[in-house]
Design a protein around this motif. Structure first.
Motif, mmCIF file in Angstrom:
data_model
loop_
_atom_site.group_PDB
_atom_site.id
_atom_site.type_symbol
_atom_site.label_atom_id
_atom_site.label_comp_id
_atom_site.label_asym_id
_atom_site.label_seq_id
_atom_site.Cartn_x
_atom_site.Cartn_y
_atom_site.Cartn_z
ATOM 1 N N ASP A 47 0.831 -1.203 0.000
ATOM 2 C CA ASP A 47 0.000 0.000 0.000
ATOM 3 C C ASP A 47 0.869 1.257 0.000
ATOM 4 O O ASP A 47 0.602 2.220 -0.722
ATOM 5 C CB ASP A 47 -0.921 0.016 1.223
ATOM 6 C CG ASP A 47 -2.004 -1.055 1.154
ATOM 7 O OD1 ASP A 47 -2.279 -1.533 0.031
ATOM 8 O OD2 ASP A 47 -2.564 -1.399 2.213
ATOM 9 N N ARG A 48 1.912 1.255 0.808
ATOM 10 C CA ARG A 48 2.801 2.412 0.866
ATOM 11 C C ARG A 48 3.539 2.590 -0.454
ATOM 12 O O ARG A 48 3.698 3.720 -0.945
ATOM 13 C CB ARG A 48 3.799 2.255 2.019
ATOM 14 C CG ARG A 48 4.712 3.472 2.196
ATOM 15 C CD ARG A 48 5.650 3.268 3.379
ATOM 16 N NE ARG A 48 6.610 4.366 3.500
ATOM 17 C CZ ARG A 48 6.429 5.467 4.223
ATOM 18 N NH1 ARG A 48 5.294 5.646 4.886
ATOM 19 N NH2 ARG A 48 7.364 6.403 4.294
ATOM 20 N N GLN A 50 2.499 1.792 -3.370
ATOM 21 C CA GLN A 50 1.549 2.343 -4.334
ATOM 22 C C GLN A 50 1.444 3.861 -4.192
ATOM 23 O O GLN A 50 1.409 4.594 -5.183
ATOM 24 C CB GLN A 50 0.184 1.691 -4.138
ATOM 25 C CG GLN A 50 -0.839 2.084 -5.195
ATOM 26 C CD GLN A 50 -2.148 1.352 -4.987
ATOM 27 O OE1 GLN A 50 -2.598 1.168 -3.862
ATOM 28 N NE2 GLN A 50 -2.765 0.923 -6.078
ATOM 29 N N GLN A 51 1.424 4.353 -2.947
ATOM 30 C CA GLN A 51 1.366 5.793 -2.714
ATOM 31 C C GLN A 51 2.649 6.475 -3.176
ATOM 32 O O GLN A 51 2.614 7.555 -3.784
ATOM 33 C CB GLN A 51 1.143 6.068 -1.229
ATOM 34 C CG GLN A 51 -0.204 5.600 -0.712
ATOM 35 C CD GLN A 51 -0.352 5.873 0.776
ATOM 36 O OE1 GLN A 51 -0.442 7.024 1.192
ATOM 37 N NE2 GLN A 51 -0.339 4.820 1.582
ATOM 38 N N PHE A 54 2.608 6.753 -6.875
ATOM 39 C CA PHE A 54 1.624 7.755 -7.284
ATOM 40 C C PHE A 54 2.257 9.148 -7.247
ATOM 41 O O PHE A 54 2.180 9.913 -8.222
ATOM 42 C CB PHE A 54 0.404 7.694 -6.371
ATOM 43 C CG PHE A 54 -0.530 8.864 -6.508
ATOM 44 C CD1 PHE A 54 -1.351 9.005 -7.617
ATOM 45 C CD2 PHE A 54 -0.568 9.843 -5.519
ATOM 46 C CE1 PHE A 54 -2.206 10.093 -7.735
ATOM 47 C CE2 PHE A 54 -1.422 10.929 -5.625
ATOM 48 C CZ PHE A 54 -2.239 11.060 -6.742
ATOM 49 N N TYR A 55 2.891 9.469 -6.135
ATOM 50 C CA TYR A 55 3.500 10.789 -6.013
ATOM 51 C C TYR A 55 4.686 10.950 -6.959
ATOM 52 O O TYR A 55 4.921 12.034 -7.512
ATOM 53 C CB TYR A 55 3.934 11.039 -4.566
ATOM 54 C CG TYR A 55 2.782 11.342 -3.640
ATOM 55 C CD1 TYR A 55 1.991 12.475 -3.820
ATOM 56 C CD2 TYR A 55 2.471 10.498 -2.567
ATOM 57 C CE1 TYR A 55 0.924 12.754 -2.970
ATOM 58 C CE2 TYR A 55 1.417 10.776 -1.707
ATOM 59 C CZ TYR A 55 0.642 11.895 -1.918
ATOM 60 O OH TYR A 55 -0.417 12.183 -1.087
ATOM 61 N N VAL A 65 7.973 13.173 -0.909
ATOM 62 C CA VAL A 65 7.114 11.991 -0.749
ATOM 63 C C VAL A 65 7.192 11.497 0.690
ATOM 64 O O VAL A 65 6.174 11.157 1.313
ATOM 65 C CB VAL A 65 7.531 10.867 -1.723
ATOM 66 C CG1 VAL A 65 6.707 9.605 -1.461
ATOM 67 C CG2 VAL A 65 7.354 11.316 -3.167
ATOM 68 N N LEU A 69 4.022 11.230 3.422
ATOM 69 C CA LEU A 69 3.611 9.942 3.972
ATOM 70 C C LEU A 69 3.840 9.831 5.481
ATOM 71 O O LEU A 69 3.143 9.067 6.156
ATOM 72 C CB LEU A 69 4.357 8.807 3.256
ATOM 73 C CG LEU A 69 4.066 8.638 1.749
ATOM 74 C CD1 LEU A 69 4.839 7.444 1.209
ATOM 75 C CD2 LEU A 69 2.578 8.452 1.496
ATOM 76 N N PRO A 76 -1.529 16.921 2.436
ATOM 77 C CA PRO A 76 -1.411 16.343 1.091
ATOM 78 C C PRO A 76 -2.164 17.140 0.040
ATOM 79 O O PRO A 76 -1.704 17.274 -1.107
ATOM 80 C CB PRO A 76 -2.003 14.937 1.257
ATOM 81 C CG PRO A 76 -1.874 14.637 2.714
ATOM 82 C CD PRO A 76 -2.049 15.957 3.403
#
Length: 252
Positions: A47-48, A50-51, A54-55, A65, A69, A76
């Motif tokens: 999940d992390r 993926q974030q 994305f950024y 980033v 996070l 954000p």
């Protein structure tokens, strides 16, 4: 569940080296290790990641980033607004660059530099620009195409009229042999086929016998070319192809 680094790299389409780097800078530290000490990534790690990706896709540097996070006070939405503005400015610059490249490409590919009236005078109802995209798609990566583009870029209306007249004369000589019942493999027919090849060499590019036989087959296989030659003389497309093949076989 936990996954090895290679599996995660494949899923996320990043390199193992990238994941190692993220671990070294503390951006993505795997949540588990196996008995040998090798990295194992959990679903939370995925999940992390993926974030992070994305950024990164939006152009955020890795240090920003990490802040987004990990800093509970980070906003954000504000970061995204600022990045959106920067992306908008970048998109505008890229669009301007794309427009400039399009104009340059158009100028280069419009090798027939004639007015509509001049093109009609030279080519009649045939407009070579209509087929330019297809020609580029089929042969744009070949040396012959590049050589043809280089030579014809400097041709004037008078050059095109002269070349059209020369090719018409070759076609008429071949049509006359067809009318006379000459074998397409005869000395006379293969001599005209060689004239046809030499004309291409002079006007456009080095037309090898292999290329020439491909052209001859295209005159029959492509109904548009067939129609052109059939309009000169019924049966000419096949006759010209056979003469070209016979000429190449003689000189092999």
């Amino acid at each position: 569940m936990s996954y090895p680094v290679g599996r995660i790299a494949g899923i996320a389409k990043v390199t193992v080296r990238t994941l190692h780097h993220y671990d070294e800078i503390g951006l993505l530290v795997p949540g588990a290790r196996n008995h040998a000490g090798h990295r194992r990534y959990t679903d939370t790690d995925l999940d992390r990641l993926q974030q992070i990706l994305f950024y990164r896709e939006l152009g955020f540097p890795l240090d920003e980033v990490a802040v987004l996070l990990d800093d509970p006070d980070a906003d954000p939405l504000e970061h995204l607004r600022r990045r959106r503005q920067l992306l908008g400015e970048r998109i505008g610059r890229l669009q301007e660059m794309a427009a400039a490249v399009d104009k340059a490409m158009e100028a280069r590919r419009m090798n027939v530099r004639l007015t509509p009236e001049e093109k009609f005078e030279v080519f009649g109802d045939f407009d070579p620009d209509v087929y330019e995209d297809e020609v580029h798609e089929r042969w744009g990566t070949t040396d012959a195409y590049r050589e043809s583009q280089r030579r014809t870029a400097a041709y004037t209306k008078d050059d095109w009229k002269r070349l059209t007249a020369e090719m018409d004369a070759v076609h008429e000589r071949m049509a006359a042999l067809l009318d006379a019942g000459a074998d397409p493999a005869s000395d006379a027919a293969t001599a005209v086929a060689e004239e046809h090849r030499q004309f291409i060499c002079r006007a456009y590019y080095d037309c090898t016998y292999e290329i020439h036989t491909g052209i001859g087959r295209m005159y029959v296989d492509d109904e548009r070319f067939t129609a052109t030659y059939e309009a000169i003389r019924p049966g000419l497309a096949v006759y010209l192809r056979d003469a070209i093949l016979a000429n190449a076989a003689r000189r092999a």
